[in-house]
Design a protein around this motif. Structure first.
Motif, PDB file in Angstrom:
ATOM      1  N   ILE A  13     -34.257 -55.851 -71.741  1.00 53.72           N
ATOM      2  CA  ILE A  13     -33.656 -54.590 -72.172  1.00 53.72           C
ATOM      3  C   ILE A  13     -33.193 -53.849 -70.925  1.00 53.72           C
ATOM      4  O   ILE A  13     -33.971 -53.683 -69.979  1.00 53.72           O
ATOM      5  N   ILE A  14     -31.939 -53.432 -70.908  1.00 51.70           N
ATOM      6  CA  ILE A  14     -31.491 -52.581 -69.796  1.00 51.70           C
ATOM      7  C   ILE A  14     -31.808 -51.143 -70.191  1.00 51.70           C
ATOM      8  O   ILE A  14     -31.353 -50.657 -71.231  1.00 51.70           O
ATOM      9  N   TRP A  15     -32.634 -50.513 -69.389  1.00 50.99           N
ATOM     10  CA  TRP A  15     -33.053 -49.136 -69.715  1.00 50.99           C
ATOM     11  C   TRP A  15     -32.001 -48.153 -69.189  1.00 50.99           C
ATOM     12  O   TRP A  15     -31.556 -47.257 -69.883  1.00 50.99           O
ATOM     13  N   GLY A  17     -28.304 -48.074 -66.602  1.00 46.05           N
ATOM     14  CA  GLY A  17     -27.369 -48.630 -65.629  1.00 46.05           C
ATOM     15  C   GLY A  17     -26.536 -49.831 -66.026  1.00 46.05           C
ATOM     16  O   GLY A  17     -25.928 -50.449 -65.147  1.00 46.05           O
ATOM     17  N   GLU A  18     -26.466 -50.182 -67.340  1.00 48.08           N
ATOM     18  CA  GLU A  18     -25.530 -51.257 -67.691  1.00 48.08           C
ATOM     19  C   GLU A  18     -24.115 -50.801 -67.330  1.00 48.08           C
ATOM     20  O   GLU A  18     -23.823 -49.598 -67.311  1.00 48.08           O
ATOM     21  N   HIS A  19     -23.271 -51.709 -67.054  1.00 49.14           N
ATOM     22  CA  HIS A  19     -21.883 -51.501 -66.612  1.00 49.14           C
ATOM     23  C   HIS A  19     -21.790 -50.941 -65.192  1.00 49.14           C
ATOM     24  O   HIS A  19     -21.127 -51.536 -64.351  1.00 49.14           O
ATOM     25  N   SER A  20     -22.481 -49.814 -64.911  1.00 45.50           N
ATOM     26  CA  SER A  20     -22.385 -49.297 -63.532  1.00 45.50           C
ATOM     27  C   SER A  20     -22.986 -50.310 -62.553  1.00 45.50           C
ATOM     28  O   SER A  20     -22.581 -50.365 -61.387  1.00 45.50           O
ATOM     29  N   VAL A  21     -23.918 -51.154 -63.042  1.00 40.40           N
ATOM     30  CA  VAL A  21     -24.537 -52.163 -62.171  1.00 40.40           C
ATOM     31  C   VAL A  21     -23.499 -53.172 -61.660  1.00 40.40           C
ATOM     32  O   VAL A  21     -23.620 -53.715 -60.561  1.00 40.40           O
ATOM     33  N   VAL A  22     -22.443 -53.376 -62.446  1.00 44.13           N
ATOM     34  CA  VAL A  22     -21.377 -54.307 -62.023  1.00 44.13           C
ATOM     35  C   VAL A  22     -20.682 -53.757 -60.769  1.00 44.13           C
ATOM     36  O   VAL A  22     -20.146 -54.505 -59.955  1.00 44.13           O
ATOM     37  N   GLY A 143     -18.144 -64.386 -67.263  1.00 43.83           N
ATOM     38  CA  GLY A 143     -17.080 -63.970 -66.349  1.00 43.83           C
ATOM     39  C   GLY A 143     -17.606 -63.465 -65.025  1.00 43.83           C
ATOM     40  O   GLY A 143     -17.764 -64.227 -64.096  1.00 43.83           O
ATOM     41  N   ASN A 144     -17.896 -62.151 -64.958  1.00 43.49           N
ATOM     42  CA  ASN A 144     -18.280 -61.587 -63.666  1.00 43.49           C
ATOM     43  C   ASN A 144     -19.613 -60.844 -63.789  1.00 43.49           C
ATOM     44  O   ASN A 144     -19.673 -59.632 -63.707  1.00 43.49           O
ATOM     45  N   PRO A 145     -20.710 -61.616 -64.029  1.00 41.14           N
ATOM     46  CA  PRO A 145     -21.980 -60.926 -64.315  1.00 41.14           C
ATOM     47  C   PRO A 145     -22.579 -60.302 -63.066  1.00 41.14           C
ATOM     48  O   PRO A 145     -22.361 -60.790 -61.953  1.00 41.14           O
ATOM     49  N   SER A 146     -23.350 -59.229 -63.272  1.00 40.44           N
ATOM     50  CA  SER A 146     -24.006 -58.591 -62.121  1.00 40.44           C
ATOM     51  C   SER A 146     -25.225 -59.388 -61.676  1.00 40.44           C
ATOM     52  O   SER A 146     -25.707 -59.200 -60.572  1.00 40.44           O
ATOM     53  N   GLY A 147     -25.760 -60.249 -62.572  1.00 39.97           N
ATOM     54  CA  GLY A 147     -26.995 -60.980 -62.260  1.00 39.97           C
ATOM     55  C   GLY A 147     -28.229 -60.269 -62.798  1.00 39.97           C
ATOM     56  O   GLY A 147     -29.345 -60.780 -62.725  1.00 39.97           O
ATOM     57  N   LEU A 148     -28.027 -59.069 -63.384  1.00 40.01           N
ATOM     58  CA  LEU A 148     -29.160 -58.284 -63.889  1.00 40.01           C
ATOM     59  C   LEU A 148     -29.898 -58.999 -65.029  1.00 40.01           C
ATOM     60  O   LEU A 148     -31.128 -59.006 -65.072  1.00 40.01           O
ATOM     61  N   ASP A 149     -29.152 -59.602 -65.951  1.00 45.89           N
ATOM     62  CA  ASP A 149     -29.799 -60.253 -67.107  1.00 45.89           C
ATOM     63  C   ASP A 149     -30.736 -61.361 -66.643  1.00 45.89           C
ATOM     64  O   ASP A 149     -31.880 -61.466 -67.087  1.00 45.89           O
ATOM     65  N   ALA A 150     -30.250 -62.200 -65.715  1.00 48.22           N
ATOM     66  CA  ALA A 150     -31.055 -63.329 -65.241  1.00 48.22           C
ATOM     67  C   ALA A 150     -32.268 -62.816 -64.462  1.00 48.22           C
ATOM     68  O   ALA A 150     -33.384 -63.320 -64.621  1.00 48.22           O
ATOM     69  N   LYS A 189     -20.153 -57.480 -77.364  1.00 45.45           N
ATOM     70  CA  LYS A 189     -19.076 -58.302 -76.805  1.00 45.45           C
ATOM     71  C   LYS A 189     -19.072 -58.106 -75.298  1.00 45.45           C
ATOM     72  O   LYS A 189     -18.297 -57.308 -74.767  1.00 45.45           O
ATOM     73  N   THR A 190     -19.935 -58.860 -74.610  1.00 39.34           N
ATOM     74  CA  THR A 190     -20.124 -58.600 -73.180  1.00 39.34           C
ATOM     75  C   THR A 190     -18.837 -58.746 -72.378  1.00 39.34           C
ATOM     76  O   THR A 190     -18.447 -57.822 -71.657  1.00 39.34           O
ATOM     77  N   SER A 191     -18.160 -59.921 -72.509  1.00 45.32           N
ATOM     78  CA  SER A 191     -16.977 -60.118 -71.644  1.00 45.32           C
ATOM     79  C   SER A 191     -15.914 -59.066 -71.937  1.00 45.32           C
ATOM     80  O   SER A 191     -15.286 -58.534 -71.018  1.00 45.32           O
ATOM     81  N   ALA A 193     -16.340 -55.997 -73.187  1.00 45.14           N
ATOM     82  CA  ALA A 193     -16.752 -54.666 -72.712  1.00 45.14           C
ATOM     83  C   ALA A 193     -16.613 -54.576 -71.189  1.00 45.14           C
ATOM     84  O   ALA A 193     -16.116 -53.575 -70.664  1.00 45.14           O
ATOM     85  N   VAL A 194     -17.023 -55.646 -70.481  1.00 41.72           N
ATOM     86  CA  VAL A 194     -16.937 -55.618 -69.015  1.00 41.72           C
ATOM     87  C   VAL A 194     -15.453 -55.567 -68.597  1.00 41.72           C
ATOM     88  O   VAL A 194     -15.076 -54.825 -67.681  1.00 41.72           O
ATOM     89  N   ALA A 195     -14.599 -56.313 -69.306  1.00 37.57           N
ATOM     90  CA  ALA A 195     -13.162 -56.309 -68.993  1.00 37.57           C
ATOM     91  C   ALA A 195     -12.543 -54.944 -69.290  1.00 37.57           C
ATOM     92  O   ALA A 195     -11.694 -54.451 -68.532  1.00 37.57           O
ATOM     93  N   THR A 273     -28.005 -50.202 -75.333  1.00 32.13           N
ATOM     94  CA  THR A 273     -28.493 -51.026 -74.237  1.00 32.13           C
ATOM     95  C   THR A 273     -27.684 -52.321 -74.171  1.00 32.13           C
ATOM     96  O   THR A 273     -27.324 -52.872 -75.210  1.00 32.13           O
ATOM     97  N   GLY A 274     -27.373 -52.761 -72.949  1.00 32.27           N
ATOM     98  CA  GLY A 274     -26.575 -53.981 -72.810  1.00 32.27           C
ATOM     99  C   GLY A 274     -25.107 -53.619 -72.733  1.00 32.27           C
ATOM    100  O   GLY A 274     -24.738 -52.487 -72.424  1.00 32.27           O
ATOM    101  N   SER A 275     -24.269 -54.576 -73.076  1.00 31.92           N
ATOM    102  CA  SER A 275     -22.844 -54.349 -72.844  1.00 31.92           C
ATOM    103  C   SER A 275     -22.216 -53.352 -73.817  1.00 31.92           C
ATOM    104  O   SER A 275     -21.198 -52.746 -73.529  1.00 31.92           O
ATOM    105  N   GLY A 276     -22.825 -53.167 -74.999  1.00 36.76           N
ATOM    106  CA  GLY A 276     -22.253 -52.248 -75.982  1.00 36.76           C
ATOM    107  C   GLY A 276     -21.203 -52.916 -76.852  1.00 36.76           C
ATOM    108  O   GLY A 276     -21.149 -54.148 -76.942  1.00 36.76           O
TER     109      GLY A 276
HETATM  110  C1  MEV Z   1     -24.848 -56.998 -69.876  1.00 35.82           C
HETATM  111  O1  MEV Z   1     -26.134 -57.311 -70.391  1.00 35.82           O
HETATM  112  C2  MEV Z   1     -24.941 -55.946 -68.824  1.00 35.82           C
HETATM  113  C3  MEV Z   1     -23.619 -55.521 -68.177  1.00 35.82           C
HETATM  114  O2  MEV Z   1     -23.965 -54.535 -67.200  1.00 35.82           O
HETATM  115  C4  MEV Z   1     -22.890 -56.667 -67.526  1.00 35.82           C
HETATM  116  C5  MEV Z   1     -23.619 -57.219 -66.314  1.00 35.82           C
HETATM  117  O3  MEV Z   1     -24.541 -56.587 -65.783  1.00 35.82           O
HETATM  118  O4  MEV Z   1     -23.209 -58.321 -65.878  1.00 35.82           O
HETATM  119  C6  MEV Z   1     -22.704 -54.865 -69.190  1.00 35.82           C
END
Ligand code: MEV
Length: 314
Positions: A13-15, A17-22, A143-150, A189-191, A193-195, A273-276
């Motif tokens: 669960i992203i508490w 900073g999703e998106h800004s973490v990219v 595509g261009n993940p921040s690595g946060l999920d892993a 829709k992660t890709s 939303a990030v795009a 939480t997450g990509s939205g």
């Molecule tokens: C997706 O779970 C989280 C985002 O911040 C994308 C990412 O971190 O790669 C939306």
């Protein structure tokens, strides 16, 4: 080598900073050990072709659907490392993590498979090696993940994460707090939303960047609140973070409605939480009783499933 290799991982669960973490801003995320995925792998005998059994696809490995191309590349890479790229295998994945709901299903599945494959060869895998292999899968899937999920799916603890930097375990002292997680019932829709956010960075840099920076400031204010059990202020920051995500156009009507329902039911704060663009909402409660009331209200207003994570447990 063993007969079977086994590996496990969990939802995240992203508490904050999703998106800004990219964009190199800090994020805070938690593993949800109660929602797990496990993988088992073994080499085939009698020339049986490679197969995969999973919720998403059951069948021959060579006919794997395009959506699993990331998993395929990662498995090939790991088997090559052990000079076994040509050896046929059977891979079984059992997952409780809903897919495309912002709970990190793809990264968690890749973590479990990488762990299982190393376990088959009776070898330990370091966290850094694990993250490098999972990144192969995540790059192809998202595509261009921040690595946060892993990073979160492979951690036992809440983490503070900055893209490209060492992630850190976060200390928390939130004895009476509970996080309610609610599935909006709509696929995230992660890709896409990030795009979307990346397009906004190109077309309206100043406005988009100031929202991203604001989310970074919000996440930066969180660690002392976690130590001081300041549930009220954490809730305020969750509401503020949700507002920023709305301004980035990654929320939707259902998530906004559930956010209001949670706050009206007495949650201290709530956000997507997450990509939205679908996926899950999280709400912060200051008692078990309020958490179950919030969960009930969210289900009454359309959430298809809820989970309650006690935060005092970490
Ligand atoms: C997706 O779970 C989280 C985002 O911040 C994308 C990412 O971190 O790669 C939306």
């Amino acid at each position: 080598m063993k007969k079977y290799g086994n590996g496990k991982s969990s939802a995240k669960i992203i508490w904050f900073g999703e998106h800004s973490v990219v964009y190199e801003q800090p994020a805070i995320a938690l593993p949800l050990s109660a929602v797990s995925v496990s993988a088992q792998i073994s080499f085939n005998e009698n020339n049986e072709p490679s197969r995969i059994y999973s919720r998403y696809y059951d069948g021959l490995w060579r006919q794997l659907p395009r959506e699993l191309a990331g998993i395929k590349q990662m498995v090939i890479k790991i088997l090559s490392r052990f000079d076994k790229a040509d050896q046929a295998f059977t891979l079984t994945i059992e997952s409780e993590i809903p897919s495309e709901r912002g709970m990190g299903s793809s990264a968690a599945t890749a973590v479990a498979i990488a762990r299982a494959t190393f376990n088959l060869f009776d070898k330990n895998i370091s966290r850094n090696q694990l993250l490098q292999y999972v990144d192969i899968e995540e790059q192809i899937t998202h595509g261009n993940p921040s690595g946060l999920d892993a990073a979160t799916a492979s951690s036992k603890w809440p983490i503070w994460y900055v893209k490209g930097a060492e992630n850190m375990q976060l200390d928390m002292n939130l004895a009476g707090a509970f996080l309610v997680i609610a599935d909006s019932g709509i696929k995230g829709k992660t890709s896409e939303a990030v795009a979307n956010v990346s397009d906004q960075m190109t077309t309206d840099y100043d406005k988009t960047n100031s929202i991203i920076m604001k989310m970074g400031q919000i996440a930066s204010a969180v660690p002392p609140l976690l130590l001081n059990n300041d549930i009220d202020e954490l809730g305020n920051l969750m509401n503020a973070n949700h507002n920023c995500l709305r301004q980035l156009h990654v929320s939707n009507q259902q998530l906004d409605k559930l956010q209001r329902v949670a706050v009206l039911a007495g949650a201290k704060g709530a956000k997507l939480t997450g990509s939205g663009l679908g996926g899950c909402l999280i709400a912060l409660s200051d008692s078990a009783q309020n958490a179950s009331l919030v969960a009930k209200q969210l289900e009454k207003h359309g959430a298809t499933k809820t989970w309650i994570q006690p935060l005092g447990q970490f």
